[in-house]
Design a protein around this motif. Structure first.
Motif: not given
Length: 224
Positions: A1-29
């Motif tokens: 399980m990922t530590d809630k304080q751990e910064r995620l990589t762009s691959t980890q963010v994409r693998d979360a499959n958030l259909a409504d969201w995209r990563q932009i400049l270190g943020r979810l939008k």
């Protein structure tokens, strides 16, 4: 399980499959097409409730037709599982209100200045833009102006070497788009009369120029 304080990589963010969201400049939008003021206000109210409940608060841009939500964990200057959790809750709220998202319109503009004196210039541009210096760069916490960064001259990496120009251009736009939007945005620029200068660093970025030779970059979190 990922530590809630751990910064995620762009691959980890994409693998979360958030259909409504995209990563932009270190943020979810996310961009929710509310269509009218009352619907947008109802969504913002619900987002406020879940944000207070989770003690994690997003940035919100509320206009007549859209609600644009930005998520970031400021303590680690990036995206964590806290942001993923809140993103899912916000998407559920939008779905309950039958509000559709539009990832194709998600964009963030950043200004890049070609200089080796960036750190010394930071206080000037922070004052000019009404912000403060953060990690050596001007920053506006209110989000009213684009972020500014310094690109130092560096000819050692052939991947990032660009053809010479006949004139000096110091400022350029970095237009950030989601990982799956870069090629579409590039094609739109080409269709509008722009020219591709370099794709050697793609999909991290493409360098394009207008008919007058002014260059900009289309940037994504991919390939970094």
């Amino acid at each position: 399980m990922t530590d809630k304080q751990e910064r995620l990589t762009s691959t980890q963010v994409r693998d979360a499959n958030l259909a409504d969201w995209r990563q932009i400049l270190g943020r979810l939008k996310a961009r929710f097409r509310t269509g009218d003021f009352a619907t947008g206000l109802a969504l913002v109210d619900k987002i406020g409730e879940v944000a207070e409940d989770s003690d994690h608060h997003p940035g919100i841009l509320f206009t007549y037709s859209d609600v644009i939500v930005t998520l970031v964990s400021h303590d680690v200057r990036g995206i964590t599982s806290r942001d993923l959790d809140l993103a899912r809750r916000i998407s559920s709220l939008a779905a309950e209100l039958e509000i559709e998202s539009d990832v194709s319109g998600i964009t963030q503009l950043e200004l890049g200045l070609d200089t080796s004196l960036g750190e010394g210039l930071a206080p000037f541009y922070a004052a000019l833009l009404g912000g403060a210096v953060d990690s050596g760069e001007p920053d506006d916490p209110s989000g009213q102006v684009p972020t500014v960064w310094w690109q130092e001259p560096d000819g050692t990496d052939e991947t990032y070497a660009l053809p010479e120009q006949s004139f000096e251009q110091r400022w350029h736009f970095d237009v950030w788009v989601p990982h799956d939007e870069g090629e579409r945005r590039l094609q739109a620029v080409l269709d509008a009369g722009g020219r591709l200068v370099s794709d050697r660093a793609a999909p991290a970025y493409w360098v394009v120029e207008d008919a007058d030779g002014n260059r900009s970059c289309i940037c994504t979190p991919a390939g970094r």
